[in-house]
Scaffold this motif. Sequence first.
Motif, PDB file in Angstrom:
ATOM      1  N   THR A 192       8.239  -1.339  -7.548  1.00 22.58           N
ATOM      2  CA  THR A 192       7.172  -2.171  -8.285  1.00 22.58           C
ATOM      3  C   THR A 192       7.194  -3.633  -7.670  1.00 22.58           C
ATOM      4  OG1 THR A 192       7.481  -1.143 -10.339  1.00 22.58           O
ATOM      5  CG2 THR A 192       6.525  -3.060 -10.365  1.00 22.58           C
ATOM      6  N   GLY A 193       8.334  -4.173  -7.311  1.00 23.37           N
ATOM      7  CA  GLY A 193       8.313  -5.538  -6.631  1.00 23.37           C
ATOM      8  C   GLY A 193       7.887  -5.546  -5.537  1.00 23.37           C
ATOM      9  N   VAL A 194       7.920  -4.597  -4.400  1.00 23.49           N
ATOM     10  CA  VAL A 194       6.973  -4.604  -3.202  1.00 23.49           C
ATOM     11  C   VAL A 194       5.638  -4.699  -3.462  1.00 23.49           C
ATOM     12  CG1 VAL A 194       6.643  -3.074  -1.270  1.00 23.49           C
ATOM     13  CG2 VAL A 194       9.142  -3.390  -2.095  1.00 23.49           C
ATOM     14  N   ILE A 195       5.091  -3.827  -4.485  1.00 27.24           N
ATOM     15  CA  ILE A 195       3.617  -3.963  -4.893  1.00 27.24           C
ATOM     16  C   ILE A 195       3.509  -5.375  -5.472  1.00 27.24           C
ATOM     17  CG2 ILE A 195       1.888  -3.058  -6.260  1.00 27.24           C
ATOM     18  CD1 ILE A 195       3.592  -0.509  -6.418  1.00 27.24           C
ATOM     19  N   ALA A 196       4.058  -5.774  -6.084  1.00 27.87           N
ATOM     20  CA  ALA A 196       3.488  -7.495  -6.625  1.00 27.87           C
ATOM     21  C   ALA A 196       3.813  -8.251  -5.484  1.00 27.87           C
ATOM     22  CB  ALA A 196       4.735  -7.830  -7.820  1.00 27.87           C
ATOM     23  N   ASN A 197       4.804  -8.345  -4.533  1.00 34.00           N
ATOM     24  CA  ASN A 197       4.785  -9.082  -3.101  1.00 34.00           C
ATOM     25  C   ASN A 197       3.501  -8.853  -2.371  1.00 34.00           C
ATOM     26  OD1 ASN A 197       7.184 -10.407  -4.037  1.00 34.00           O
ATOM     27  ND2 ASN A 197       8.312  -8.955  -2.883  1.00 34.00           N
ATOM     28  N   GLY A 198       3.218  -7.538  -2.372  1.00 33.99           N
ATOM     29  CA  GLY A 198       1.981  -7.295  -1.462  1.00 33.99           C
ATOM     30  C   GLY A 198       0.829  -7.992  -1.986  1.00 33.99           C
ATOM     31  N   VAL A 244       0.891  -1.158   0.059  1.00 37.82           N
ATOM     32  CA  VAL A 244      -0.044   0.016   0.043  1.00 37.82           C
ATOM     33  C   VAL A 244       0.801   1.272   0.039  1.00 37.82           C
ATOM     34  CG1 VAL A 244      -1.774   1.318   1.329  1.00 37.82           C
ATOM     35  CG2 VAL A 244      -1.935  -1.279   1.133  1.00 37.82           C
ATOM     36  N   ARG A 245       2.168   1.147   0.802  1.00 37.91           N
ATOM     37  CA  ARG A 245       2.917   2.414   0.892  1.00 37.91           C
ATOM     38  C   ARG A 245       3.672   2.542  -0.460  1.00 37.91           C
ATOM     39  NH1 ARG A 245       6.349   1.347   6.086  1.00 37.91           N
ATOM     40  NH2 ARG A 245       7.286   3.054   5.109  1.00 37.91           N
ATOM     41  N   ALA A 246       3.924   1.504  -1.049  1.00 35.35           N
ATOM     42  CA  ALA A 246       4.823   1.483  -2.286  1.00 35.35           C
ATOM     43  C   ALA A 246       3.820   2.148  -3.478  1.00 35.35           C
ATOM     44  CB  ALA A 246       5.452   0.078  -2.782  1.00 35.35           C
ATOM     45  N   GLU A 247       2.618   1.485  -3.457  1.00 35.36           N
ATOM     46  CA  GLU A 247       1.786   2.105  -4.375  1.00 35.36           C
ATOM     47  C   GLU A 247       1.457   3.602  -4.051  1.00 35.36           C
ATOM     48  OE1 GLU A 247      -1.695  -0.518  -3.578  1.00 35.36           O
ATOM     49  OE2 GLU A 247      -1.336  -1.732  -5.371  1.00 35.36           O
ATOM     50  N   ALA A 248       1.410   4.232  -2.966  1.00 36.15           N
ATOM     51  CA  ALA A 248       1.212   5.448  -2.923  1.00 36.15           C
ATOM     52  C   ALA A 248       2.650   6.166  -3.222  1.00 36.15           C
ATOM     53  CB  ALA A 248       1.146   5.867  -1.309  1.00 36.15           C
ATOM     54  N   ASN A 305      20.826   3.639 -14.601  1.00 41.72           N
ATOM     55  CA  ASN A 305      20.263   2.530 -14.156  1.00 41.72           C
ATOM     56  C   ASN A 305      19.790   2.289 -12.894  1.00 41.72           C
ATOM     57  OD1 ASN A 305      20.362   0.823 -16.816  1.00 41.72           O
ATOM     58  ND2 ASN A 305      22.679   1.103 -16.668  1.00 41.72           N
ATOM     59  N   ILE A 306      20.450   2.863 -11.751  1.00 43.74           N
ATOM     60  CA  ILE A 306      20.002   2.941 -10.652  1.00 43.74           C
ATOM     61  C   ILE A 306      18.571   3.231 -10.268  1.00 43.74           C
ATOM     62  CG2 ILE A 306      20.500   3.890  -8.217  1.00 43.74           C
ATOM     63  CD1 ILE A 306      23.465   3.357  -8.759  1.00 43.74           C
ATOM     64  N   VAL A 307      18.377   4.439 -11.352  1.00 48.45           N
ATOM     65  CA  VAL A 307      17.107   5.048 -11.143  1.00 48.45           C
ATOM     66  C   VAL A 307      16.033   4.118 -11.390  1.00 48.45           C
ATOM     67  CG1 VAL A 307      15.464   6.843 -12.104  1.00 48.45           C
ATOM     68  CG2 VAL A 307      17.774   7.426 -11.539  1.00 48.45           C
ATOM     69  N   GLY A 308      16.429   3.490 -12.462  1.00 45.32           N
ATOM     70  CA  GLY A 308      15.257   2.142 -13.000  1.00 45.32           C
ATOM     71  C   GLY A 308      15.292   1.251 -12.057  1.00 45.32           C
ATOM     72  N   LYS A 309      16.375   0.835 -11.282  1.00 46.86           N
ATOM     73  CA  LYS A 309      16.423  -0.200 -10.182  1.00 46.86           C
ATOM     74  C   LYS A 309      15.496   0.115  -8.958  1.00 46.86           C
ATOM     75  CE  LYS A 309      20.531  -2.632 -11.366  1.00 46.86           C
ATOM     76  NZ  LYS A 309      19.978  -3.886 -11.880  1.00 46.86           N
ATOM     77  N   VAL A 310      15.482   1.400  -8.683  1.00 44.27           N
ATOM     78  CA  VAL A 310      14.695   1.956  -7.481  1.00 44.27           C
ATOM     79  C   VAL A 310      13.123   1.826  -7.788  1.00 44.27           C
ATOM     80  CG1 VAL A 310      14.044   4.060  -6.091  1.00 44.27           C
ATOM     81  CG2 VAL A 310      16.355   3.469  -6.537  1.00 44.27           C
ATOM     82  N   ARG A 311      12.813   2.454  -9.119  1.00 44.86           N
ATOM     83  CA  ARG A 311      11.298   1.883  -9.568  1.00 44.86           C
ATOM     84  C   ARG A 311      11.081   0.401  -9.461  1.00 44.86           C
ATOM     85  NH1 ARG A 311      11.390   5.977 -14.704  1.00 44.86           N
ATOM     86  NH2 ARG A 311      10.501   7.761 -13.675  1.00 44.86           N
ATOM     87  N   LEU A 349       7.551  12.423  -6.360  1.00 40.37           N
ATOM     88  CA  LEU A 349       8.495  11.202  -6.740  1.00 40.37           C
ATOM     89  C   LEU A 349       8.776  11.081  -8.251  1.00 40.37           C
ATOM     90  CD1 LEU A 349      10.383   9.195  -5.314  1.00 40.37           C
ATOM     91  CD2 LEU A 349       8.624   7.795  -5.226  1.00 40.37           C
ATOM     92  N   ASN A 350       7.672  10.756  -8.952  1.00 41.57           N
ATOM     93  CA  ASN A 350       7.596  10.298 -10.444  1.00 41.57           C
ATOM     94  C   ASN A 350       8.574  11.617 -11.138  1.00 41.57           C
ATOM     95  OD1 ASN A 350       6.585   7.857 -10.945  1.00 41.57           O
ATOM     96  ND2 ASN A 350       4.600   8.687 -10.224  1.00 41.57           N
ATOM     97  N   GLU A 351       8.114  12.786 -10.778  1.00 34.94           N
ATOM     98  CA  GLU A 351       8.755  14.163 -11.234  1.00 34.94           C
ATOM     99  C   GLU A 351      10.319  13.866 -11.123  1.00 34.94           C
ATOM    100  OE1 GLU A 351       9.229  18.533 -10.352  1.00 34.94           O
ATOM    101  OE2 GLU A 351       7.022  17.809 -10.678  1.00 34.94           O
ATOM    102  N   THR A 352      10.695  13.489  -9.684  1.00 35.44           N
ATOM    103  CA  THR A 352      12.028  13.505  -9.522  1.00 35.44           C
ATOM    104  C   THR A 352      12.797  12.341 -10.277  1.00 35.44           C
ATOM    105  OG1 THR A 352      11.523  14.039  -6.989  1.00 35.44           O
ATOM    106  CG2 THR A 352      13.682  12.826  -7.520  1.00 35.44           C
TER     107      THR A 352
END
Length: 99
Positions: free
Chosen positions: A70-76, A15-19, A60-66, A26-29
């Motif tokens: 996304t992985g936290v959301i999938a696990n949730g 839920v927190r990750a989706e937020a 690539n790190i920016v992509g890995k953070v995203r 954050l997306n702009e950043t």
Amino acid sequence: MSDESTLERAAARAVRAEALLDDELLNETFDTLEKSYIAAWRATTVEDAAGREKLFLAINIVGKVRDHITGVIANGKLARAELKDLAETAERRKRFGII
């Protein structure tokens, strides 16, 4: 995943990750960082191989953070499905007097 409290924590984290992923700032950043790294990468000289590599890693790190978020959301989502399954199983056992 099997421990109910672990599943609940994973669902809450999702839920927190989706937020976070829905957060405009954050997306702009992420977008600003990625664009500035790409611009700096393109502006490097032919001799600056080390600089290009560092900027490539930064991009690539920016992509890995995203991807991590996304992985936290999938696990949730999986955790929520498993919690639902556990609740339905418990309800069936209760209904048929197995518990």
